[in-house]
Design a protein around this motif. Structure first.
Motif, PDB file in Angstrom:
ATOM      1  N   GLY A   1      37.933 -93.011  22.836  1.00 33.74           N
ATOM      2  CA  GLY A   1      38.709 -93.908  23.685  1.00 33.74           C
ATOM      3  C   GLY A   1      38.097 -95.275  23.877  1.00 33.74           C
ATOM      4  O   GLY A   1      38.580 -96.058  24.697  1.00 33.74           O
ATOM      5  N   ILE A   2      37.035 -95.590  23.139  1.00 32.76           N
ATOM      6  CA  ILE A   2      36.333 -96.861  23.275  1.00 32.76           C
ATOM      7  C   ILE A   2      35.971 -97.379  21.891  1.00 32.76           C
ATOM      8  O   ILE A   2      36.152 -96.694  20.882  1.00 32.76           O
ATOM      9  CB  ILE A   2      35.052 -96.714  24.128  1.00 32.76           C
ATOM     10  CG1 ILE A   2      34.201 -95.541  23.621  1.00 32.76           C
ATOM     11  CG2 ILE A   2      35.384 -96.528  25.591  1.00 32.76           C
ATOM     12  CD1 ILE A   2      32.923 -95.306  24.395  1.00 32.76           C
ATOM     13  N   SER A   3      35.454 -98.606  21.842  1.00 36.73           N
ATOM     14  CA  SER A   3      35.064 -99.209  20.571  1.00 36.73           C
ATOM     15  C   SER A   3      33.706 -98.668  20.124  1.00 36.73           C
ATOM     16  O   SER A   3      32.957 -98.109  20.939  1.00 36.73           O
ATOM     17  CB  SER A   3      34.980-100.729  20.729  1.00 36.73           C
ATOM     18  OG  SER A   3      33.880-101.067  21.551  1.00 36.73           O
ATOM     19  N   PRO A   4      33.340 -98.830  18.848  1.00 40.68           N
ATOM     20  CA  PRO A   4      32.004 -98.412  18.401  1.00 40.68           C
ATOM     21  C   PRO A   4      30.882 -99.068  19.203  1.00 40.68           C
ATOM     22  O   PRO A   4      29.886 -98.415  19.534  1.00 40.68           O
ATOM     23  CB  PRO A   4      31.976 -98.846  16.934  1.00 40.68           C
ATOM     24  CG  PRO A   4      33.409 -98.780  16.502  1.00 40.68           C
ATOM     25  CD  PRO A   4      34.186 -99.253  17.702  1.00 40.68           C
ATOM     26  N   ARG A   5      31.026-100.355  19.520  1.00 45.82           N
ATOM     27  CA  ARG A   5      29.994-101.042  20.308  1.00 45.82           C
ATOM     28  C   ARG A   5      29.860-100.407  21.690  1.00 45.82           C
ATOM     29  O   ARG A   5      28.751-100.202  22.198  1.00 45.82           O
ATOM     30  CB  ARG A   5      30.346-102.526  20.433  1.00 45.82           C
ATOM     31  CG  ARG A   5      29.359-103.338  21.271  1.00 45.82           C
ATOM     32  CD  ARG A   5      29.833-104.780  21.407  1.00 45.82           C
ATOM     33  NE  ARG A   5      31.126-104.866  22.044  1.00 45.82           N
ATOM     34  CZ  ARG A   5      31.316-104.771  23.365  1.00 45.82           C
ATOM     35  NH1 ARG A   5      30.298-104.568  24.181  1.00 45.82           N
ATOM     36  NH2 ARG A   5      32.538-104.878  23.878  1.00 45.82           N
ATOM     37  N   GLN A   6      30.998-100.085  22.309  1.00 43.55           N
ATOM     38  CA  GLN A   6      30.958 -99.446  23.621  1.00 43.55           C
ATOM     39  C   GLN A   6      30.383 -98.035  23.530  1.00 43.55           C
ATOM     40  O   GLN A   6      29.707 -97.575  24.458  1.00 43.55           O
ATOM     41  CB  GLN A   6      32.356 -99.404  24.226  1.00 43.55           C
ATOM     42  CG  GLN A   6      32.875-100.763  24.676  1.00 43.55           C
ATOM     43  CD  GLN A   6      34.318-100.701  25.127  1.00 43.55           C
ATOM     44  OE1 GLN A   6      35.134 -99.995  24.535  1.00 43.55           O
ATOM     45  NE2 GLN A   6      34.649-101.440  26.178  1.00 43.55           N
ATOM     46  N   LEU A   7      30.625 -97.364  22.403  1.00 40.56           N
ATOM     47  CA  LEU A   7      30.065 -96.027  22.229  1.00 40.56           C
ATOM     48  C   LEU A   7      28.543 -96.074  22.215  1.00 40.56           C
ATOM     49  O   LEU A   7      27.880 -95.233  22.846  1.00 40.56           O
ATOM     50  CB  LEU A   7      30.579 -95.393  20.929  1.00 40.56           C
ATOM     51  CG  LEU A   7      29.973 -94.033  20.570  1.00 40.56           C
ATOM     52  CD1 LEU A   7      30.295 -92.986  21.646  1.00 40.56           C
ATOM     53  CD2 LEU A   7      30.476 -93.568  19.198  1.00 40.56           C
ATOM     54  N   VAL A   8      27.982 -97.048  21.520  1.00 42.79           N
ATOM     55  CA  VAL A   8      26.524 -97.177  21.486  1.00 42.79           C
ATOM     56  C   VAL A   8      25.984 -97.434  22.892  1.00 42.79           C
ATOM     57  O   VAL A   8      24.996 -96.818  23.314  1.00 42.79           O
ATOM     58  CB  VAL A   8      26.090 -98.294  20.518  1.00 42.79           C
ATOM     59  CG1 VAL A   8      24.583 -98.553  20.630  1.00 42.79           C
ATOM     60  CG2 VAL A   8      26.445 -97.930  19.082  1.00 42.79           C
TER      61      VAL A   8
END
Length: 257
Positions: free
Chosen positions: A190-197
């Motif tokens: 539910g989030i972007s790859p950057r937000q996942l990190v």
């Protein structure tokens, strides 16, 4: 959501007149999304049951007419009001704000928050509406879920080594082109790859804060931050409280052994 149950002071009426009754009614059907509408003075006019469950109150009647500082700890209330001020001051929506919010009982959970300004027919700001989505695994096929679980493991392994993966690293680790990776991460998390990190870095930090007595400077390093001040700033922006305050509250909420 029965609007007639809510207060009818002038600022509340101005906001209600600008909202779609169908949209308001729909908000009560959401089980994983917090919804609220605030008037121009920051008072809650409408909230759904999911929102009420995030407070210490028992019903909407106990929430309507009050402000964030009446319902939440100071750090969270300050963050919510800062967000509201941004929306009011710029007239622009706030979208996709990644937040770590405590569930009932003290356990933290990840939410994605968006806030939109509401204006009347004359263009005057009369309040805002806000939704915060509980981030759980989305509806994805087994292969995508498996690939994203593997990517998550790879990111966590990098963090264990003190390495914060870049966007290029994520594409290489996953085997997907950036666009395809973006779609798959959003579908599952539910989030972007950057937000996942960022989420995994702060997950690592919160685990250390709540389960160890490791000094904050060491936790900052373990979560991939250059120093303790940068860790504190980021943690406070996402959670609404400093790492030290988060640790104190977690310790206080822990049942005695």
């Amino acid at each position: 959501m029965n609007v007639s149950d809510d207060a009818g002071w002038p600022e509340a009426k101005a906001l209600l007149d600008a909202l779609s009754p169908a949209m308001v009614a729909l908000m009560d059907e959401l089980t994983g999304v917090m919804f609220c509408a605030k008037d121009a003075a920051g008072r809650y006019v409408l909230v759904n049951e999911v929102f009420v469950a995030r407070t210490r109150e028992r019903s909407r009647r106990d929430v309507v007419g009050r402000r964030a500082p009446d319902l939440f700890v100071a750090e969270l209330a300050e963050r919510y009001e800062e967000q509201d001020d941004r929306v009011r001051g710029t007239g622009r929506p706030l979208r996709g704000e990644l937040e770590l919010i405590r569930h009932a009982g003290g356990a933290p959970g990840w939410f994605l928050t968006s806030k939109l300004p509401v204006s009347d027919d004359d263009g005057r700001f009369v309040g805002l509406v806000s939704v915060s989505q509980d981030l759980r695994s989305g509806d994805a096929d087994d292969a995508t879920i498996r690939d994203m679980a593997r990517l998550r493991h790879e990111i966590e392994a990098r963090l264990e080594l003190g390495d914060v993966p870049t966007a290029g690293d994520l594409a290489a680790l996953s085997g997907y082109e950036p666009g395809a990776l973006e779609r798959r991460v959003r579908r599952v998390f539910g989030i972007s790859p950057r937000q996942l990190v960022l989420r995994l870095r702060l997950d690592r930090a919160t685990h250390l804060l709540t389960s160890t007595t490791v000094p904050l400077a060491q936790i900052a390093t373990a979560a991939g931050f250059a120093d303790q001040p940068s860790f504190t700033r980021t943690f406070a922006r996402v959670t609404g409280e400093t790492p030290a305050a988060f640790r104190r509250r977690s310790t206080a909420a822990r049942p005695p052994a």
